[in-house]
Scaffold this motif. Structure first.
Motif, PDB file in Angstrom:
ATOM      1  N   THR A 435       0.835  -1.198   0.000  1.00 36.10           N
ATOM      2  CA  THR A 435       0.000   0.000   0.000  1.00 36.10           C
ATOM      3  C   THR A 435       0.866   1.242   0.000  1.00 36.10           C
ATOM      4  OG1 THR A 435      -1.873   1.084   1.100  1.00 36.10           O
ATOM      5  CG2 THR A 435      -0.159   0.152   2.505  1.00 36.10           C
ATOM      6  N   LEU A 436       0.212   2.382  -0.129  1.00 39.69           N
ATOM      7  CA  LEU A 436       0.908   3.665  -0.177  1.00 39.69           C
ATOM      8  C   LEU A 436       1.619   3.943   1.149  1.00 39.69           C
ATOM      9  CD1 LEU A 436       1.143   6.145  -2.178  1.00 39.69           C
ATOM     10  CD2 LEU A 436      -0.681   7.177  -0.837  1.00 39.69           C
ATOM     11  N   LEU A 437       2.776   4.596   1.075  1.00 36.25           N
ATOM     12  CA  LEU A 437       3.538   4.910   2.283  1.00 36.25           C
ATOM     13  C   LEU A 437       2.717   5.774   3.233  1.00 36.25           C
ATOM     14  CD1 LEU A 437       6.124   4.976   3.980  1.00 36.25           C
ATOM     15  CD2 LEU A 437       6.899   6.900   2.567  1.00 36.25           C
ATOM     16  N   GLU A 438       2.008   6.785   2.706  1.00 35.25           N
ATOM     17  CA  GLU A 438       1.190   7.645   3.564  1.00 35.25           C
ATOM     18  C   GLU A 438       0.117   6.849   4.282  1.00 35.25           C
ATOM     19  OE1 GLU A 438       2.190   8.378   0.621  1.00 35.25           O
ATOM     20  OE2 GLU A 438       3.158  10.348   0.696  1.00 35.25           O
ATOM     21  N   GLN A 475      10.912   6.885   6.915  1.00 36.58           N
ATOM     22  CA  GLN A 475       9.728   7.690   7.231  1.00 36.58           C
ATOM     23  C   GLN A 475       8.864   6.981   8.259  1.00 36.58           C
ATOM     24  OE1 GLN A 475       9.627  10.612   5.868  1.00 36.58           O
ATOM     25  NE2 GLN A 475       7.641  11.362   6.601  1.00 36.58           N
ATOM     26  N   ILE A 476       8.779   5.656   8.180  1.00 34.61           N
ATOM     27  CA  ILE A 476       8.003   4.883   9.156  1.00 34.61           C
ATOM     28  C   ILE A 476       8.635   4.979  10.538  1.00 34.61           C
ATOM     29  CG2 ILE A 476       7.324   2.538   9.796  1.00 34.61           C
ATOM     30  CD1 ILE A 476       6.941   1.976   6.820  1.00 34.61           C
ATOM     31  N   LEU A 477       9.952   4.860  10.604  1.00 35.76           N
ATOM     32  CA  LEU A 477      10.642   4.978  11.897  1.00 35.76           C
ATOM     33  C   LEU A 477      10.511   6.401  12.451  1.00 35.76           C
ATOM     34  CD1 LEU A 477      13.922   2.948  11.181  1.00 35.76           C
ATOM     35  CD2 LEU A 477      11.752   2.145  12.151  1.00 35.76           C
ATOM     36  N   LEU A 727      22.260  -6.660  10.647  1.00 40.80           N
ATOM     37  CA  LEU A 727      22.211  -5.738  11.776  1.00 40.80           C
ATOM     38  C   LEU A 727      22.694  -4.351  11.369  1.00 40.80           C
ATOM     39  CD1 LEU A 727      21.655  -5.329  14.780  1.00 40.80           C
ATOM     40  CD2 LEU A 727      24.003  -6.065  15.250  1.00 40.80           C
ATOM     41  N   PHE A 728      23.746  -4.291  10.557  1.00 39.83           N
ATOM     42  CA  PHE A 728      24.254  -2.986  10.129  1.00 39.83           C
ATOM     43  C   PHE A 728      23.230  -2.268   9.255  1.00 39.83           C
ATOM     44  CE2 PHE A 728      26.335  -0.472   6.809  1.00 39.83           C
ATOM     45  CZ  PHE A 728      26.932   0.502   7.589  1.00 39.83           C
ATOM     46  N   SER A 729      22.583  -2.987   8.353  1.00 38.78           N
ATOM     47  CA  SER A 729      21.604  -2.357   7.462  1.00 38.78           C
ATOM     48  C   SER A 729      20.452  -1.761   8.251  1.00 38.78           C
ATOM     49  CB  SER A 729      21.083  -3.390   6.451  1.00 38.78           C
ATOM     50  OG  SER A 729      22.140  -3.931   5.686  1.00 38.78           O
ATOM     51  N   ILE A 730      20.000  -2.477   9.274  1.00 41.60           N
ATOM     52  CA  ILE A 730      18.889  -1.981  10.087  1.00 41.60           C
ATOM     53  C   ILE A 730      19.314  -0.770  10.909  1.00 41.60           C
ATOM     54  CG2 ILE A 730      17.360  -2.566  12.000  1.00 41.60           C
ATOM     55  CD1 ILE A 730      17.305  -5.420  10.952  1.00 41.60           C
ATOM     56  N   LEU A 731      20.474  -0.869  11.564  1.00 44.41           N
ATOM     57  CA  LEU A 731      20.922   0.236  12.413  1.00 44.41           C
ATOM     58  C   LEU A 731      21.323   1.453  11.595  1.00 44.41           C
ATOM     59  CD1 LEU A 731      22.940  -1.525  15.262  1.00 44.41           C
ATOM     60  CD2 LEU A 731      20.542  -0.801  15.202  1.00 44.41           C
ATOM     61  N   GLU A 732      21.707   1.254  10.343  1.00 46.62           N
ATOM     62  CA  GLU A 732      21.998   2.410   9.489  1.00 46.62           C
ATOM     63  C   GLU A 732      20.722   3.216   9.225  1.00 46.62           C
ATOM     64  OE1 GLU A 732      24.146   3.403   5.203  1.00 46.62           O
ATOM     65  OE2 GLU A 732      23.277   1.418   5.557  1.00 46.62           O
ATOM     66  N   LYS A 733      19.608   2.508   8.953  1.00 47.83           N
ATOM     67  CA  LYS A 733      18.339   3.209   8.753  1.00 47.83           C
ATOM     68  C   LYS A 733      17.912   3.911  10.048  1.00 47.83           C
ATOM     69  CE  LYS A 733      17.963   1.645   4.569  1.00 47.83           C
ATOM     70  NZ  LYS A 733      18.209   2.547   3.420  1.00 47.83           N
ATOM     71  N   TYR A 734      18.145   3.249  11.155  1.00 46.54           N
ATOM     72  CA  TYR A 734      17.806   3.860  12.445  1.00 46.54           C
ATOM     73  C   TYR A 734      18.613   5.133  12.674  1.00 46.54           C
ATOM     74  CZ  TYR A 734      18.082   4.514  17.520  1.00 46.54           C
ATOM     75  OH  TYR A 734      18.081   5.040  18.775  1.00 46.54           O
ATOM     76  N   TYR A 735      19.908   5.066  12.398  1.00 46.37           N
ATOM     77  CA  TYR A 735      20.777   6.235  12.611  1.00 46.37           C
ATOM     78  C   TYR A 735      20.350   7.403  11.722  1.00 46.37           C
ATOM     79  CZ  TYR A 735      24.872   9.232  12.238  1.00 46.37           C
ATOM     80  OH  TYR A 735      25.705  10.315  12.217  1.00 46.37           O
ATOM     81  N   LEU A 736      20.084   7.119  10.447  1.00 47.70           N
ATOM     82  CA  LEU A 736      19.694   8.190   9.527  1.00 47.70           C
ATOM     83  C   LEU A 736      18.355   8.809   9.925  1.00 47.70           C
ATOM     84  CD1 LEU A 736      20.732   6.526   6.139  1.00 47.70           C
ATOM     85  CD2 LEU A 736      21.959   8.296   7.407  1.00 47.70           C
ATOM     86  N   THR A 737      17.445   7.971  10.430  1.00 51.45           N
ATOM     87  CA  THR A 737      16.145   8.481  10.874  1.00 51.45           C
ATOM     88  C   THR A 737      16.302   9.412  12.066  1.00 51.45           C
ATOM     89  OG1 THR A 737      15.059   6.466  10.111  1.00 51.45           O
ATOM     90  CG2 THR A 737      13.862   7.811  11.693  1.00 51.45           C
TER      91      THR A 737
END
Length: 904
Positions: A435-438, A475-477, A727-737
């Motif tokens: 579905t749409l991100l929004e 955006q979800i985080l 783990l790095f891929s997930i925490l990278e998204k967390y850090y950028l968020t």
């Protein structure tokens, strides 16, 4: 579909129980809902066949769903088509409307009155026989007990003709012409609705257009005062006072037929009681908290010229509706294109208030939850699959019913009472679909702030974290962090500072953006417009018959004033901009801990220190993060971000609460102490929710604290390459968020994330992350990286490259601990440079770096033709610049000896 009960079955069982002759064998059919009163009591009619004569007779009864009681109040001597009824509040007078058909396929409406429990069955014909729709409705006073001299009031609606108010005084002689007086309230009207809860009459009529109400519209002086437009008006009825017009809204109904073009086909809607034909399908929904929504459903052909369509035509039309959210001063539009005509004409949408939301159910298409509450601006609208899926479209004719506890809708076709609460499973299914991100963000916002089902939130975040490369995960985080921080403050905020919560960020979604959601091959388009000067449509509180009386209209007026002149919410981008400048000059080795709000004895507030102590206690009980929550530097980046957040939020709250001119009384109790308390609690919530999200993501990244015995750098070294990459891929998204909204990171995360990146990425990519300030090379992580890199030529070059990227004090500290000849040479050069520059200090007086060579020969190690070595010459130069006690001869000699080896 969640069917609570079938009212037809309940009513039949009650008729069976009331039968005194034993087994109930009479045939009962044609159950029909005639209306619902203010107290929730239903009026039903049914046809019952007498066994003896086999004559069909129509009966009218009162049914209380809460008590499950049916009271028969009138019986006809034949079968009639009774379409609508109403009963007085004292249960003494029944009014009903009978619809009869003629041979030429026309219908006639006629209204009558009956005095309940009258043995003579004294009926009084109101003599209002019309070919157009006629309805009747009793007024219900707030006081349940009426005095004997107080007349009973009821309304009579005659479509496109008038609305009359009758006053009835019942005498012992029964009902007669002398018992009535009446007055005309409304002349020609095209639509009307009765609101039983608020005792308000809404009607649409044509009136001369006044001045422009749309900002920017040019006024034509020639047409002003002559052109008419449809207007929605509201009459508020009071117990002993006259009625008053509280509402006048000019409507934009481009698809409405003119008065002379009405279709005169009536659905005879009784719940809610509406008087209209098929040319206009509109409903007004209100709530005592100050909600008012005008919902208009229509079909139109997008192509010109418009062609005539028959019942079986499959030509595509646009199914559309608009909702005027008056209390938020906006209009929400929805268009679903390319619906076949024969299907679209059978679809009757349900509009129903659902707490802070408006539920819109479109049979066979979708269910929408429009966020129209008072908590914040309307923006988080949800579109999911239909709640009711197992019923054919033509068998769904839903109507919202009056209920004090549950949100029920009644299917008028089957008399099924349906619970319209949105199931969590449907939200989860939609979130996990393509579905749409929004739409996903709106679902997450709804669950966090309106259902507070955090288990479901954790499930959705964990599911999304398993797909770290999908678009929109940041955006979800971000939505999770902003919404949970707001919810945490809302739960713990003192009552005397509650006004300030409207200034805090609540969602990451942009207000008023257009949304297109594709659902089962149907494109559902949502858009939103802003109303201009909506308060002009209301009667002001001082103009009321009883000024400032506490009711829905005063609350609506106050809400519109708040919307039109409301304060501005705090935006995380304000802190991001400040940090973009301040972090350039950020030097944690120089900052003093007492200058940050994280200091146990420094600038933090008492409440903040209590929170930190509690957090330490929590962390000692449940160490659920894969790293030790400590920072090795004097003042961490976390402290700096918290300090800037606290300062900016304090300034924003203080400025908005002192400069706001919409209502001085509203803000006068918001002192600077309240401002600081709210700001501190919000920053506290930021840190708490950031840590909570990190826990969720680490668990999604294969870290399970129950089974993992090691933490920190040791844990990373033991991870297989695949798990380390996940783990790095997930925490990278967390850090950028977190960086994008200036939230603080948990202590210890920075060094853990840096070493994880070092072990996951190749060295050149790792350096790019360092250059972009994503990885921070603190002392603790640099020690283990320096130890992990071998002493090959490439390894030494990599170490030197990393050292050159560090601040001077940190690089010097690490260089002193590096047991390598290159370290000796660099330190010796720096020592010599300091002496030659005149800034020499005393020698360290310790063994330097590497072990001394037993065969070391001193100055004779560098002979020359004149028996003087270059080292002797250099030392002579140094002694001419400084005293012997300032020169570290051991360091210089060891470095000179090491330089003879080929190290690079």
């Amino acid at each position: 579909m969640v069917s609570v009960a079938n009212l037809a079955s309940n009513l039949y069982s009650l008729l069976s129980d009331d039968n005194s002759q034993g087994t109930f064998s009479e045939q009962v059919s044609d159950w029909r809902l005639l209306g619902q009163e203010r107290d929730g009591t239903f009026l039903f009619s049914w046809v019952q066949t007498k066994q003896e004569t086999e004559v069909n007779c129509t009966h009218i009864g009162l049914y209380s769903y809460e008590k499950n009681e049916l009271t028969r109040i009138y019986s006809f001597d034949r079968k009639v088509n009774c379409i609508q009824a109403s009963v007085s509040s004292c249960r003494t007078i029944l009014a009903f409307v009978v619809k009869t058909s003629a041979e030429d396929n026309t219908y006639t409406y006629n209204a009558s009155l009956y005095k309940i429990n009258d043995d003579a069955k004294n009926l009084y014909d109101l003599q209002l026989e019309r070919s157009k729709q006629v309805m009747v409705q009793f007024l219900y006073p707030k006081q349940s007990i009426l005095s004997e001299n107080q007349p009973i009031k009821f309304l009579v609606f005659i479509h496109q003709e008038c609305i009359l108010q009758y006053q009835l005084k019942v005498s012992h002689d029964g009902l007669n012409q002398d018992s009535f007086t009446y007055e005309s309230l409304v002349r020609t009207f095209m639509w009307a609705q009765w609101d039983p809860l608020q005792q308000t009459l809404y009607y649409i009529h044509n009136r001369k257009r006044g001045r422009c109400l749309v900002e920017g519209e040019e006024e034509n002086l020639e047409e002003t005062g002559t052109k008419i437009s449809p207007t929605l008006s509201g009459l508020q009825f009071n117990d002993e006072l006259p009625h008053e017009t509280v509402l006048n809204i000019p409507l934009n109904l481009p698809h409405l037929s003119s008065l002379h073009g009405s279709c005169f086909i009536y659905e005879d809607d009784t719940v809610p009681l509406r008087i209209h034909d098929c040319s206009l399908d509109l409903i007004v929904l209100t709530d005592s908290n100050g909600f008012l929504c005008i919902c208009h459903h229509y079909l139109y052909q997008p192509i010109q010229p418009v062609v005539e369509l028959n019942d079986e035509d499959t030509s595509p039309v646009h199914f559309a509706y608009s909702v005027t959210v008056l209390h938020q001063s906006c209009v929400v539009h929805c268009v679903i294109p390319d619906i076949p005509w024969n299907k679209a004409k059978q679809m009757r949408p349900l509009f129903m208030l659902n707490g802070d939301h408006l539920l819109v159910f479109i049979p066979g298409i979708c269910t929408q939850i429009l966020d129209i509450g008072l908590m914040h601006e309307p923006c988080c609208h949800i579109t999911v699959k239909p709640i009711i899926r197992d019923v054919e479209t033509h068998l769904l004719c839903l109507a919202p019913v009056v209920s004090t506890e549950k949100r029920y809708a009644l299917n008028l076709a089957t008399l099924d009472l349906i619970n319209m609460d949105l199931p969590t499973s449907l939200l989860i299914e939609t979130f996990k679909s393509d579905t749409l991100l929004e739409n996903k963000l709106s679902i997450l916002h709804y669950i966090i702030l309106h259902t507070e089902d955090m288990d479901t939130v954790f499930e959705l975040i964990s599911w999304q974290a398993e797909k770290p490369f999908t678009l929109g995960i940041q955006q979800i985080l971000k939505e999770y962090l902003i919404a949970t921080s707001y919810a945490s403050v809302q739960r713990n905020l003192p009552s005397d500072a509650s006004k300030l919560i409207s200034l805090l960020p609540i969602t990451s979604l942009r207000i008023g953006s257009d949304i297109e959601v594709e659902l089962d091959n149907n494109m559902i388009c949502l858009s939103q417009d802003v109303l201009w000067n909506a308060s002009m449509m209301l009667l002001s509180p001082q103009q009321r018959i009883v000024p400032y009386r506490s009711d829905i209209w005063v609350k609506l007026w106050d809400q519109l004033a708040k919307v039109s002149k409301g304060a501005r919410r705090f935006k995380p981008s304000q802190v991001v901009e400040k940090l973009a400048v301040s972090l350039v000059c950020y030097q944690p080795e120089i900052l003093s801990r007492s200058s940050t709000p994280m200091s146990p004895c420094g600038g933090a507030s008492t409440a903040f220190n209590e929170f930190l102590n509690n957090q330490c206690g929590k962390k000692s009980q449940n160490e659920s993060l894969p790293f030790f929550e400590t920072d090795s530097c004097t003042a961490s980046k976390q402290e700096h971000i918290i300090s800037v957040n606290l300062r900016e939020l304090n300034m924003h709250l203080l400025k908005q609460s002192t400069d706001n001119k919409m209502n001085r009384f509203q803000w006068q109790c918001q002192s600077p102490m309240h401002v600081h308390a709210v700001a501190t609690r919000y920053i506290t919530a930021q840190l708490d929710q950031s840590r909570q999200l990190c826990q969720i993501l680490c668990k999604a990244g294969t870290y399970e604290p129950k089974w993992e015995h090691d933490k920190g750098f040791v844990y990373i070294n033991q991870l297989p390459d695949e798990r380390r990459f996940i783990l790095f891929s997930i925490l990278e998204k967390y850090y950028l968020t977190v960086e994008s909204i200036a939230f603080p990171l948990p202590q210890g995360f920075t060094s853990f994330f840096t070493f994880l990146g070092y072990k996951t990425l190749n060295f050149d990519m790792f350096l790019q992350y360092v250059n972009r300030n994503v990885f921070e090379l603190h002392v603790d992580v640099m020690k283990i990286i320096m130890a992990d890199i071998d002493n090959s030529k490439t390894g030494v070059q990599n170490k030197l490259h990393l050292l050159t990227m560090l601040p001077r004090s940190r690089a010097k500290r690490l260089l002193n601990q590096w047991n390598h000849p290159i370290s000796l040479m660099l330190r010796a050069r720096e020592h010599s440079l300091n002496i030659l520059s005149g800034v020499a200090g005393p020698p360290t007086g310790r063994v330097h770096g590497i072990q001394k060579n037993k065969s070391f020969r001193g100055l004779t190690a560098f002979p020359c033709s004149d028996e003087l070595s270059p080292l002797d010459t250099f030392l002579d130069l140094l002694t001419a610049k400084a005293t012997l006690t300032d020169i570290d001869f051991g360091l210089l000699i060891e470095a000179t000896e090491a330089s003879t080896n080929e190290l690079l």
